[in-house]
Scaffold this motif. Structure first.
Motif, PDB file in Angstrom:
ATOM      1  N   ASP A 285      49.009  71.395  -3.690  1.00 40.23           N
ATOM      2  CA  ASP A 285      49.572  72.697  -4.059  1.00 40.23           C
ATOM      3  C   ASP A 285      51.089  72.661  -4.253  1.00 40.23           C
ATOM      4  OD1 ASP A 285      50.150  72.294  -1.386  1.00 40.23           O
ATOM      5  OD2 ASP A 285      49.719  74.359  -0.780  1.00 40.23           O
TER       6      ASP A 285
ATOM      7  N   THR B  68      54.744  72.133  -6.082  1.00 39.63           N
ATOM      8  CA  THR B  68      55.210  72.553  -7.403  1.00 39.63           C
ATOM      9  C   THR B  68      55.226  71.361  -8.354  1.00 39.63           C
ATOM     10  OG1 THR B  68      57.527  72.105  -6.925  1.00 39.63           O
ATOM     11  CG2 THR B  68      56.699  74.318  -6.363  1.00 39.63           C
ATOM     12  N   ASN B  69      55.234  71.662  -9.632  1.00 36.19           N
ATOM     13  CA  ASN B  69      55.296  70.596 -10.636  1.00 36.19           C
ATOM     14  C   ASN B  69      56.583  69.796 -10.504  1.00 36.19           C
ATOM     15  OD1 ASN B  69      52.785  70.987 -11.755  1.00 36.19           O
ATOM     16  ND2 ASN B  69      53.535  72.366 -13.364  1.00 36.19           N
ATOM     17  N   ALA B  70      57.671  70.468 -10.128  1.00 40.30           N
ATOM     18  CA  ALA B  70      58.951  69.765  -9.963  1.00 40.30           C
ATOM     19  C   ALA B  70      58.844  68.709  -8.868  1.00 40.30           C
ATOM     20  CB  ALA B  70      60.060  70.762  -9.647  1.00 40.30           C
TER      21      ALA B  70
ATOM     22  N   LYS C 185      56.046  67.291  -7.770  1.00 40.30           N
ATOM     23  CA  LYS C 185      55.119  66.251  -8.239  1.00 40.30           C
ATOM     24  C   LYS C 185      55.804  65.331  -9.243  1.00 40.30           C
ATOM     25  CE  LYS C 185      50.915  68.991  -7.576  1.00 40.30           C
ATOM     26  NZ  LYS C 185      49.829  69.721  -8.241  1.00 40.30           N
ATOM     27  N   ASN C 186      56.599  65.903 -10.144  1.00 42.90           N
ATOM     28  CA  ASN C 186      57.308  65.100 -11.145  1.00 42.90           C
ATOM     29  C   ASN C 186      58.353  64.191 -10.514  1.00 42.90           C
ATOM     30  OD1 ASN C 186      55.781  66.217 -13.199  1.00 42.90           O
ATOM     31  ND2 ASN C 186      57.317  67.766 -13.715  1.00 42.90           N
ATOM     32  N   LYS C 187      59.022  64.706  -9.486  1.00 40.86           N
ATOM     33  CA  LYS C 187      60.023  63.890  -8.783  1.00 40.86           C
ATOM     34  C   LYS C 187      59.352  62.688  -8.116  1.00 40.86           C
ATOM     35  CE  LYS C 187      63.637  64.117  -5.296  1.00 40.86           C
ATOM     36  NZ  LYS C 187      64.333  64.917  -4.300  1.00 40.86           N
TER      37      LYS C 187
ATOM     38  N   LYS D   6      56.472  61.303  -9.000  1.00 44.09           N
ATOM     39  CA  LYS D   6      55.991  60.402 -10.065  1.00 44.09           C
ATOM     40  C   LYS D   6      57.153  59.583 -10.630  1.00 44.09           C
ATOM     41  CE  LYS D   6      53.447  60.199 -14.440  1.00 44.09           C
ATOM     42  NZ  LYS D   6      53.893  58.869 -14.656  1.00 44.09           N
ATOM     43  N   LYS D   7      58.316  60.227 -10.816  1.00 44.68           N
ATOM     44  CA  LYS D   7      59.489  59.504 -11.328  1.00 44.68           C
ATOM     45  C   LYS D   7      59.897  58.397 -10.360  1.00 44.68           C
ATOM     46  CE  LYS D   7      64.282  60.154 -12.884  1.00 44.68           C
ATOM     47  NZ  LYS D   7      64.595  58.778 -12.656  1.00 44.68           N
TER      48      LYS D   7
END
Length: 175
Positions: free
Chosen positions: A40, A42-44, A46-48, A50-51
Protein backbone atom coordinates in the motif's frame (compact mmCIF):
# COMPACT_ATOMS: atom_id res chain seq x y z
CA UNK A 1 56.88 -1.76 -12.80
CA UNK A 2 53.57 -3.38 -11.87
CA UNK A 3 51.09 -1.80 -9.50
CA UNK A 4 50.39 -3.78 -6.31
CA UNK A 5 46.98 -5.45 -6.47
CA UNK A 6 45.49 -3.60 -3.48
CA UNK A 7 46.71 -0.22 -4.77
CA UNK A 8 45.15 -0.89 -8.18
CA UNK A 9 41.83 -1.82 -6.58
CA UNK A 10 41.97 1.33 -4.40
CA UNK A 11 42.58 3.51 -7.46
CA UNK A 12 39.81 1.73 -9.39
CA UNK A 13 37.44 2.27 -6.47
CA UNK A 14 38.29 6.00 -6.34
CA UNK A 15 37.69 6.28 -10.08
CA UNK A 16 34.38 4.47 -9.68
CA UNK A 17 33.39 6.93 -6.94
CA UNK A 18 34.22 9.88 -9.22
CA UNK A 19 32.00 8.51 -11.99
CA UNK A 20 29.18 7.62 -9.58
CA UNK A 21 29.28 11.06 -7.96
CA UNK A 22 28.86 12.62 -11.42
CA UNK A 23 25.93 10.29 -12.13
CA UNK A 24 24.45 10.91 -8.64
CA UNK A 25 24.55 7.17 -7.91
CA UNK A 26 27.31 6.94 -5.28
CA UNK A 27 24.65 6.43 -2.60
CA UNK A 28 24.47 2.81 -3.76
CA UNK A 29 27.96 2.18 -2.33
CA UNK A 30 27.02 3.74 1.00
CA UNK A 31 23.49 2.42 1.59
CA UNK A 32 22.17 -1.12 1.48
CA UNK A 33 19.04 -1.67 -0.56
CA UNK A 34 16.16 -1.07 1.84
CA UNK A 35 13.45 -3.61 2.45
CA UNK A 36 10.76 -3.59 -0.26
CA UNK A 37 7.96 -1.15 0.54
CA UNK A 38 4.59 -2.49 1.60
CA UNK A 39 1.96 -3.08 -1.08
CA UNK A 40 0.00 0.00 0.00
CA UNK A 41 3.04 2.32 -0.26
CA UNK A 42 2.85 5.33 -2.54
CA UNK A 43 4.15 5.12 -6.08
CA UNK A 44 6.92 7.55 -5.14
CA UNK A 45 8.17 5.19 -2.42
CA UNK A 46 7.91 2.18 -4.74
CA UNK A 47 9.74 4.05 -7.52
CA UNK A 48 12.51 5.12 -5.15
CA UNK A 49 13.02 1.51 -4.05
CA UNK A 50 13.02 0.28 -7.67
CA UNK A 51 15.55 2.99 -8.63
CA UNK A 52 17.84 1.93 -5.78
CA UNK A 53 17.61 -1.71 -6.89
CA UNK A 54 18.24 -0.81 -10.55
CA UNK A 55 21.16 1.49 -9.70
CA UNK A 56 22.64 -1.17 -7.43
CA UNK A 57 22.36 -3.81 -10.15
CA UNK A 58 23.95 -1.52 -12.75
CA UNK A 59 26.81 -0.48 -10.46
CA UNK A 60 27.34 -4.03 -9.23
CA UNK A 61 27.74 -5.20 -12.85
CA UNK A 62 30.11 -2.31 -13.53
CA UNK A 63 32.18 -3.21 -10.47
CA UNK A 64 32.34 -6.89 -11.42
CA UNK A 65 33.34 -6.04 -14.99
CA UNK A 66 36.39 -4.11 -13.75
CA UNK A 67 37.57 -6.72 -11.24
CA UNK A 68 40.18 -9.38 -11.65
CA UNK A 69 38.68 -12.88 -12.04
CA UNK A 70 39.61 -13.97 -8.49
CA UNK A 71 37.71 -11.10 -6.88
CA UNK A 72 34.83 -11.38 -9.31
CA UNK A 73 34.30 -15.03 -8.41
CA UNK A 74 34.16 -14.20 -4.68
CA UNK A 75 31.85 -11.19 -5.04
CA UNK A 76 29.50 -11.92 -7.94
CA UNK A 77 26.68 -13.02 -5.61
CA UNK A 78 26.69 -9.66 -3.74
CA UNK A 79 24.93 -6.41 -4.54
CA UNK A 80 26.97 -3.19 -4.96
CA UNK A 81 26.80 -2.02 -1.33
CA UNK A 82 27.82 -5.44 0.00
CA UNK A 83 30.72 -5.57 -2.49
CA UNK A 84 31.82 -2.14 -1.33
CA UNK A 85 31.78 -3.17 2.34
CA UNK A 86 33.61 -6.42 1.60
CA UNK A 87 36.32 -4.70 -0.46
CA UNK A 88 36.85 -1.99 2.15
CA UNK A 89 37.25 -4.55 4.92
CA UNK A 90 39.56 -6.79 2.91
CA UNK A 91 41.83 -4.01 1.71
CA UNK A 92 41.86 -2.12 5.00
CA UNK A 93 43.27 -5.24 6.61
CA UNK A 94 45.81 -5.66 3.81
CA UNK A 95 46.85 -2.00 3.93
CA UNK A 96 47.26 -2.17 7.71
CA UNK A 97 49.43 -5.26 7.33
CA UNK A 98 51.53 -3.56 4.64
CA UNK A 99 52.06 -0.45 6.83
CA UNK A 100 52.79 -2.24 10.09
CA UNK A 101 54.68 -5.19 8.69
CA UNK A 102 52.44 -7.67 10.49
CA UNK A 103 48.71 -8.30 10.52
CA UNK A 104 46.56 -6.47 13.02
CA UNK A 105 43.49 -8.51 13.86
CA UNK A 106 40.15 -7.01 12.92
CA UNK A 107 38.99 -7.35 16.52
CA UNK A 108 41.97 -5.39 17.83
CA UNK A 109 41.54 -2.77 15.11
CA UNK A 110 37.91 -2.24 16.07
CA UNK A 111 38.76 -2.17 19.79
CA UNK A 112 41.35 0.57 19.20
CA UNK A 113 38.89 2.91 17.47
CA UNK A 114 36.77 3.86 20.52
CA UNK A 115 39.92 4.40 22.58
CA UNK A 116 41.24 6.87 20.03
CA UNK A 117 38.16 9.13 20.12
CA UNK A 118 38.13 12.61 21.69
CA UNK A 119 36.45 13.21 25.06
CA UNK A 120 33.18 14.47 23.58
CA UNK A 121 32.53 10.87 22.42
CA UNK A 122 32.74 9.54 25.98
CA UNK A 123 28.99 8.82 26.18
CA UNK A 124 29.16 6.92 22.87
CA UNK A 125 32.18 4.89 24.04
CA UNK A 126 30.50 4.05 27.35
CA UNK A 127 27.32 2.86 25.57
CA UNK A 128 29.36 0.95 23.01
CA UNK A 129 31.34 -0.86 25.72
CA UNK A 130 28.37 -1.48 28.01
CA UNK A 131 26.32 -3.01 25.20
CA UNK A 132 29.27 -5.16 24.11
CA UNK A 133 28.64 -4.24 20.50
CA UNK A 134 30.49 -6.20 17.86
CA UNK A 135 30.46 -4.19 14.66
CA UNK A 136 32.48 -4.15 11.47
CA UNK A 137 34.60 -1.10 10.75
CA UNK A 138 32.08 0.36 8.25
CA UNK A 139 29.23 -0.22 10.74
CA UNK A 140 31.22 1.42 13.54
CA UNK A 141 32.06 4.30 11.21
CA UNK A 142 28.36 4.87 10.44
CA UNK A 143 27.55 4.77 14.17
CA UNK A 144 30.29 7.33 14.85
CA UNK A 145 29.00 9.63 12.11
CA UNK A 146 25.54 9.49 13.69
CA UNK A 147 26.98 10.09 17.16
CA UNK A 148 28.95 13.05 15.85
CA UNK A 149 25.78 14.64 14.44
CA UNK A 150 24.03 14.08 17.78
CA UNK A 151 26.98 15.53 19.70
CA UNK A 152 26.89 18.66 17.54
CA UNK A 153 23.12 19.01 18.13
CA UNK A 154 23.41 18.52 21.90
CA UNK A 155 23.07 21.88 23.68
CA UNK A 156 25.99 22.84 25.81
CA UNK A 157 25.19 22.59 29.48
CA UNK A 158 25.67 25.75 31.46
CA UNK A 159 26.19 25.60 35.18
CA UNK A 160 24.39 28.44 36.90
CA UNK A 161 26.03 29.45 40.15
CA UNK A 162 24.56 32.32 42.16
CA UNK A 163 27.70 33.18 44.08
CA UNK A 164 26.29 32.08 47.43
CA UNK A 165 23.05 34.10 47.16
CA UNK A 166 19.83 32.41 48.14
CA UNK A 167 17.38 31.81 45.31
CA UNK A 168 14.44 30.68 47.49
CA UNK A 169 12.42 33.82 46.92
CA UNK A 170 13.29 34.18 43.27
CA UNK A 171 10.22 35.11 41.29
CA UNK A 172 8.10 36.01 44.35
CA UNK A 173 7.13 39.60 44.78
CA UNK A 174 8.67 41.30 47.78
CA UNK A 175 6.19 42.43 50.41
Amino acid sequence: MSTPHNLRVTLDFRNLRIVLNQEKKSYVLDEAIPEPPPADATNAVKNKHKKHMDDSNYIGCLMLATMCPELRKDLEHLEAYEMSVHLKQAFQQQARKDRLGYPLSLELSIDLIPHSLPNNFSQFVMNYNMNNMEKSIPELHRMLKTAEVNIKKRPTQILNVNMGKSVKNKGKPKS
